[in-house]
Enzyme design. Structure first.
Site, PDB file in Angstrom:
ATOM      1  N   GLY A  56       0.573   4.341   1.590  1.00 43.78           N
ATOM      2  CA  GLY A  56      -0.621   4.368   0.771  1.00 43.78           C
ATOM      3  C   GLY A  56      -0.938   5.821   0.950  1.00 43.78           C
ATOM      4  O   GLY A  56      -0.410   6.721   0.938  1.00 43.78           O
ATOM      5  N   CYS A  57      -2.532   5.861   0.620  1.00 43.13           N
ATOM      6  CA  CYS A  57      -3.135   7.080   0.573  1.00 43.13           C
ATOM      7  C   CYS A  57      -2.703   7.985   1.722  1.00 43.13           C
ATOM      8  O   CYS A  57      -2.802   7.834   3.007  1.00 43.13           O
ATOM      9  CB  CYS A  57      -4.543   7.045   0.531  1.00 43.13           C
ATOM     10  SG  CYS A  57      -5.445   8.739   0.504  1.00 43.13           S
TER      11      CYS A  57
END
EC number: 1.8.4.11
Length: 226
Positions: A56-57
């Site tokens: 993810g981020c």
């Protein structure tokens, strides 16, 4: 092998992108003012081992691994694609095959690669295909990179353990990929969470994700991270 169940809660109103875009049926996200102060890094890291993960981020993932004992430094960047010298704009818009990833420098005498793999799986949802929380697209996919056969076996066996123990209600979709190249992200992405505590994404997604990790992995944390 220790199996840790880590339930992730997500907020869908913000995303890990710097400005409003519309991407493949995803929700538009809003621009935030960020600290673009240059990051000066002069650490001597040649005596540390490296490991690479994507979940993810990278703002979130960097902060999580930096809280782990035995980890000396973590850089946000891009890996898993074949395009050379990708930029944040290109990766965030899904214009490359890269994922947002982190490069972890660690002391294997303090923390093992196996334990880093446990941190990786315990700090995100490995059953979510091309998405983590509000961030959608293949650039946010779950990837555990390996540098040799031993690391590959460690990752594969841990996945088998998680699935045999039915830790998750769905199949694990994490890609297990041979590491090739890591491209360090632009300076303003490094230590992003620390330097932008009032950013809405950081407040609503990144910090809660970090705090949930800390609650479940207390024995893995640096003293200052408690």
């Amino acid at each position: 092998m220790k199996v840790i169940l880590f339930a992730m809660l997500f907020i869908a109103s913000t995303g890990c992108k710097p400005k409003t875009i519309q991407q493949d049926k995803s929700v538009a996200v809003t621009q935030e003012k960020v600290d673009t102060t240059p990051v000066v890094i002069q650490k001597d890291l040649q005596n540390y081992e490296t490991a690479y993960f994507a979940s993810g981020c990278f703002w979130c993932v960097e902060a999580i691994f930096e809280s782990v004992k035995g980890v000396e430094e973590v850089y946000s960047g891009y890996s898993g694609g074949f395009e050379k010298n990708p930029t944040y704009e290109e990766v965030a818009y899904g214009r490359t095959h890269h994922a947002e990833a982190v490069e972890v420098y660690y002391d294997p005498e303090i923390i093992s690669f196996t334990e880093l793999v446990q941190v990786f799986f315990g700090s995100h949802d490995p059953t979510s295909l091309n998405r983590q929380g509000p961030d959608r697209g293949a650039q946010y996919r779950s990837v555990a990179f390996y540098k040799d056969k031993e690391q590959k076996n460690i990752i594969k066996k841990y996945i088998e353990t998680l699935e045999a123990s039915k830790v998750y209600g769905r199949p694990i979709v994490t890609q297990v990929v041979k590491f090739n190249k890591f491209y360090k992200a632009e300076d303003y992405h490094q230590d992003y969470e620390k330097r932008n505590p009032n950013n809405s994404y950081i407040r609503n997604v990144s910090i809660p994700r970090l705090n949930r990790f800390k609650e479940n992995f207390k024995s893995y944390l640096k003293e200052e991270s408690h």
